[in-house]
Design a protein around this motif. Sequence first.
Motif, PDB file in Angstrom:
ATOM      1  N   GLU A 197       2.786   4.829  -0.192  1.00  0.00           N
ATOM      2  CA  GLU A 197       2.466   6.370  -0.110  1.00  0.00           C
ATOM      3  C   GLU A 197       3.028   7.179  -1.006  1.00  0.00           C
ATOM      4  N   ARG A 255       5.263  13.015 -10.051  1.00  0.00           N
ATOM      5  CA  ARG A 255       4.029  13.496  -9.906  1.00  0.00           C
ATOM      6  C   ARG A 255       4.193  15.107  -9.940  1.00  0.00           C
ATOM      7  N   SER A 278       2.571   5.709  -7.218  1.00  0.00           N
ATOM      8  CA  SER A 278       1.328   5.225  -7.346  1.00  0.00           C
ATOM      9  C   SER A 278       1.919   4.212  -8.859  1.00  0.00           C
ATOM     10  N   GLU A 291      -0.270   2.314 -12.006  1.00  0.00           N
ATOM     11  CA  GLU A 291      -1.572   1.911 -12.634  1.00  0.00           C
ATOM     12  C   GLU A 291      -1.471   0.949 -13.823  1.00  0.00           C
ATOM     13  N   ASN A 310       0.892  -1.339  -0.048  1.00  0.00           N
ATOM     14  CA  ASN A 310       0.025  -0.020  -0.080  1.00  0.00           C
ATOM     15  C   ASN A 310       0.788   1.187  -0.068  1.00  0.00           C
ATOM     16  N   ALA A 338       5.516   9.950  -6.318  1.00  0.00           N
ATOM     17  CA  ALA A 338       4.683  10.641  -5.893  1.00  0.00           C
ATOM     18  C   ALA A 338       4.914  11.362  -4.675  1.00  0.00           C
TER      19      ALA A 338
END
Length: 263
Positions: free
Chosen positions: A7, A60, A10, A12, A5, A23
């Motif tokens: 932080e 990001r 990211s 995708e 998970n 990010a």
Amino acid sequence: MDVTNPENVSFEVTDGIGVLTVARERALNALNDKTLHEILGVLDQVRIDRNVRALVLTGRGEKAFVAGADIAEMAELGPLQARRFADLGHRVCGRLERLEVPTLAAVNGFALGGGLELAMACDLVYASERARLGQPEVNLGLIPGFGGTQRLLRRVGIMRAKEMIFTGATYGAEQARDMGLVLEVVPHAQLLPFCLEKARLIASRGPVAVAQAKRAIQAGADVSLASGCELEREAFALLFGTADAAEGMRAFVEKRSPSFRGA
Ligand code: CAA
């Protein structure tokens, strides 16, 4: 470290193309220990997920790809901890370079220090016209620590690498392109769509063939011409045992588009 998970990154996947975004915008996506572990976690996932056929790496926000290793975190390290931190950065860049699937860096802003080192571990580097690239570690009394002294010299030649690293200067996207650090400079807003399109094009080719080509080229950069040519012959012959090569050649003869399965 929880990499399931993350932080600070990211990840995708859309239509077989993975997008890994560093990010940590508040620190211009600087690479601290946690972020490096999270990137490793994503690269492990990409390595085993056969649905991912190409990986695009970006940063990001509007300002930075990655502005380097995290200086605030590094300031607290002694030599042994720094060695472990360098090992971690090398592991990330090495794993990126050895991924079977093609990797594309979309350099959307500052790519400094560890950020440039990360980009140089990718197969193809494209930059927005706003990108600024460099190895500014000497300004901190340091040198590149994630492979920059070695990968830079292989990309731009020994004298330019020395100039870049000795001066710590940063370079605009077009200068970086002229030096061979960047393949193409793209209008800022077009950068990610451009890289996705390029990734999709490569992903539509025979995946085993692309992986074998990558392995031969990558290994060939570090061995003699004779050894590199031998690697190529082995890979070429191996491909004749794949369904994709049979399909690719049959499709040509039958005047239709091939349908590759990655096997
Ligand atoms: N590490 C930690 N934090 C960083 C960072 C880094 N590498 N780069 C930027 N930040 C932080 C800044 O400290 C600032 O945080 P605060 O808002 O909390 O003050 C925030 O990001 C925004 O940065 P700036 O205010 O400095 O933004 P700017 O637009 O004025 O300048 C910049 C941008 C020129 C990139 C400047 O931030 C800079 O010089 N950053 C450091 C670049 C650098 O030296 N990179 C190499 C690091 S060493 C390395 O990477 C070693 C290695 O090879 C492994």
